[in-house]
Design an enzyme around this catalytic site. Structure first.
Site, short mmCIF file in Angstrom:
data_model
loop_
_atom_site.label_atom_id
_atom_site.label_comp_id
_atom_site.label_asym_id
_atom_site.label_seq_id
_atom_site.Cartn_x
_atom_site.Cartn_y
_atom_site.Cartn_z
N ARG A 36 0.84 -1.22 0.00
CA ARG A 36 0.00 0.00 0.00
C ARG A 36 0.87 1.27 0.00
O ARG A 36 0.57 2.25 0.68
CB ARG A 36 -0.93 0.04 1.21
CG ARG A 36 -2.01 -0.99 1.20
CD ARG A 36 -2.97 -0.80 0.02
NE ARG A 36 -4.08 -1.71 0.13
CZ ARG A 36 -4.02 -2.99 -0.22
NH1 ARG A 36 -2.91 -3.49 -0.73
NH2 ARG A 36 -5.07 -3.76 -0.08
N SER A 92 -10.61 -0.26 3.31
CA SER A 92 -9.76 -0.45 4.49
C SER A 92 -9.28 0.93 4.93
O SER A 92 -8.63 1.62 4.16
CB SER A 92 -8.54 -1.30 4.17
OG SER A 92 -8.91 -2.61 3.84
N GLU A 115 -4.46 3.95 6.16
CA GLU A 115 -4.26 3.68 4.74
C GLU A 115 -4.82 4.84 3.93
O GLU A 115 -4.30 5.23 2.89
CB GLU A 115 -4.97 2.38 4.37
CG GLU A 115 -4.48 1.77 3.09
CD GLU A 115 -5.59 1.36 2.19
OE1 GLU A 115 -6.07 2.22 1.43
OE2 GLU A 115 -5.99 0.19 2.25
N1 EPU Z 1 -11.00 -11.13 10.45
C1 EPU Z 1 -11.47 -11.26 11.75
N2 EPU Z 1 -12.71 -10.74 12.03
C2 EPU Z 1 -13.47 -10.15 11.07
C3 EPU Z 1 -12.99 -10.04 9.75
C4 EPU Z 1 -11.76 -10.53 9.47
O1 EPU Z 1 -10.83 -11.79 12.61
O2 EPU Z 1 -14.57 -9.70 11.42
C5 EPU Z 1 -9.67 -11.65 10.16
C6 EPU Z 1 -9.68 -12.98 9.50
O3 EPU Z 1 -8.63 -13.74 10.05
C7 EPU Z 1 -9.38 -12.68 8.06
C8 EPU Z 1 -8.43 -11.52 8.24
O4 EPU Z 1 -8.99 -10.76 9.30
O5 EPU Z 1 -8.80 -13.78 7.44
C9 EPU Z 1 -8.19 -10.67 7.04
O6 EPU Z 1 -9.36 -10.14 6.54
P1 EPU Z 1 -9.58 -10.06 4.97
O7 EPU Z 1 -9.05 -11.26 4.35
O8 EPU Z 1 -11.00 -9.71 4.75
O9 EPU Z 1 -8.75 -8.88 4.41
P2 EPU Z 1 -7.83 -7.75 5.01
O10 EPU Z 1 -6.47 -8.30 5.24
O11 EPU Z 1 -8.46 -7.09 6.15
C10 EPU Z 1 -6.87 -6.78 2.79
C11 EPU Z 1 -6.81 -5.43 2.12
C12 EPU Z 1 -8.06 -5.14 1.33
C13 EPU Z 1 -8.28 -6.28 0.33
C14 EPU Z 1 -8.38 -7.59 1.10
C15 EPU Z 1 -8.53 -8.78 0.18
C16 EPU Z 1 -5.41 -3.99 3.43
C17 EPU Z 1 -5.35 -2.84 4.39
N3 EPU Z 1 -6.62 -4.38 3.10
O12 EPU Z 1 -7.83 -6.70 3.81
O13 EPU Z 1 -7.85 -3.94 0.62
O14 EPU Z 1 -9.43 -6.07 -0.45
O15 EPU Z 1 -7.17 -7.79 1.87
O16 EPU Z 1 -7.32 -9.09 -0.41
O17 EPU Z 1 -4.36 -4.48 3.01
C18 EPU Z 1 -8.13 -1.56 0.74
O18 EPU Z 1 -6.92 -1.45 0.66
O19 EPU Z 1 -8.90 -0.55 0.84
C19 EPU Z 1 -8.73 -2.88 0.76
C20 EPU Z 1 -10.01 -3.03 0.88
#
Ligand code: EPU
Length: 371
Positions: free
Chosen positions: A164, A244, A366
């Site tokens: 990012r 995010s 972010e």
């Molecule tokens: N999780 C929880 N509780 C919840 C939701 C999630 O514990 O209520 C945990 C789970 O372990 C899950 C983990 O959080 O596996 C990660 O969540 P998720 O896979 O939904 O994605 P993320 O890591 O939070 C990132 C990017 C997103 C992107 C997604 C999918 C960043 C800051 N965010 O989110 O990007 O769409 O992966 O690849 O890197 C953005 O940058 O605006 C964005 C939306």
């Protein structure tokens, strides 16, 4: 090009927050961008660039600047033997580009389906999702250097992409305005299913149904990604959001190990020192053996902030006034209606403090703050 005075920016951001710009214009080509630059110099006000407004928190007071919304359009496809090179105006909508590429059966950006915003904004934060980042397909960008007033190309390497992150977020890149983006897409390819959600969705294809793998076209992947996203992200028609709001923290392995002792279920994904290819190495920390084989002493681990907010801080669905952490994905902050920029800022600061108190980790925004 018309430069208007006192224009409200509220409708131009997905958080649905924004004050009144002293000057505002829509820029359709490089020449108009030059004109805007000259104007801002003459009036001695900063030039602020707005893309899709989907990753910014704008001040809702008066903004003493020329705000230029980039509307540079155009998509040119150039075919070579194995690739299609696509040159895109910064004002094109990112997801429209993905849709067109996928319709042509091209590989490389299908996992980045459904991301809001413009093409010109995509390299700034090196958009990433489901195991892909724009840096994997980007060849170069064309920029206007506001210091010299000249346009030039910047290679992928010169963009200094990170998680990012890119040169455009740092002082040495702040004078550069992206006008065009050149991507190299593949005519044939294989699906990138490294990301947990996609792997699960398509696990049948790993069970020996080799010939079925051919059915996994970019269009099939796009559809799956859009389906997954729709379950995790709020509907922009119902509330304001910037996706995010925070970055997932990247912490030293020693700190990760200490946290893991306290929270054995904590997931973590090792990064290489320069963060290159970090998503390829996405391994759930539960598989501790995988972690042990990586000998790098400077090893860093990326951890999902959503997990910390949910399981450590108990903040899932937390709300105060008109701001909330989305109940299905707490890294996403929502304006439930009528929130002010200050309200969002204070709420986000509270979250930062709480995460620091509970985990010792300093999280970063972010979303870019324009105040
Ligand atoms: N999780 C929880 N509780 C919840 C939701 C999630 O514990 O209520 C945990 C789970 O372990 C899950 C983990 O959080 O596996 C990660 O969540 P998720 O896979 O939904 O994605 P993320 O890591 O939070 C990132 C990017 C997103 C992107 C997604 C999918 C960043 C800051 N965010 O989110 O990007 O769409 O992966 O690849 O890197 C953005 O940058 O605006 C964005 C939306």
């Amino acid at each position: 090009m018309k430069i208007c005075e006192s224009v409200s920016l509220k409708g131009l951001t997905t958080l649905k927050i924004g004050g009144v710009a002293r000057y505002f214009c829509r820029v359709r080509n490089e020449h108009e961008l030059q004109t805007a630059l000259q104007f801002s110099k003459k009036k001695e006000v900063p030039l602020i660039i707005l893309g899709g407004g989907s990753n910014v928190l704008l001040s809702d007071g008066s903004i003493s600047a020329l705000v230029a919304k980039i509307d540079i359009k155009g998509i040119e496809w150039r075919e070579s033997k194995h690739f299609v090179h696509v040159l895109v105006g910064a004002g094109e909508i990112w997801d429209t580009l993905v849709e067109k590429a996928v319709k042509k059966g091209l590989w490389g950006i299908e996992n980045l389906s459904g991301i809001p915003g413009t093409v010109g904004a995509a390299p700034i934060q090196n958009i990433g999702a489901y195991g892909a980042e724009i840096k994997n397909t980007l060849k170069w960008v064309k920029v206007l250097d506001t210091k010299t007033g000249k346009s030039r190309r910047l290679s992928n390497k010169k963009c200094e992409f990170g998680y990012r992150d890119s040169i455009f977020k740092h002082p040495k890149g702040k004078a550069l305005i992206i006008t065009h983006v050149a991507l190299r897409l593949k005519k044939s390819g294989t699906p990138n299913l490294v990301y947990k959600d996609l792997k699960e969705r398509f696990k049948i294809y790993d069970l020996g149904f080799k010939n079925k793998k051919r059915e996994l076209t970019p269009a099939v992947i796009r559809k799956a990604v859009i389906g997954i996203r729709s379950k995790k992200f709020p509907d922009l028609r119902e509330c304001g959001t910037a996706g995010s709001f925070f970055k997932n923290p990247i912490i030293p392995k020693t700190q990760f190990d200490a946290l893991k002792k306290r929270y054995p279920a904590l997931p973590g994904f090792p990064l290489t020192a320069d963060e290159r290819g970090y998503e390829d190495m996405r391994i759930n920390a539960d598989a501790d053996e995988s972690l042990r084989i990586i000998k790098d002493k400077g090893l860093k681990i990326k951890i999902p902030l959503a997990w910390l907010l949910d399981n450590v801080c108990g903040l899932k669905g937390f709300h105060k006034g008109n701001v909330a952490l989305f109940e299905r994905q707490p890294i996403v902050l929502v304006n439930t209606g009528g929130a002010s920029a200050d309200e969002i800022k204070k709420f986000a600061e509270k979250i930062v403090l709480r995460v620091r108190k509970e985990t010792g980790i300093d999280i970063e925004w972010e979303v870019q703050k324009i105040y």
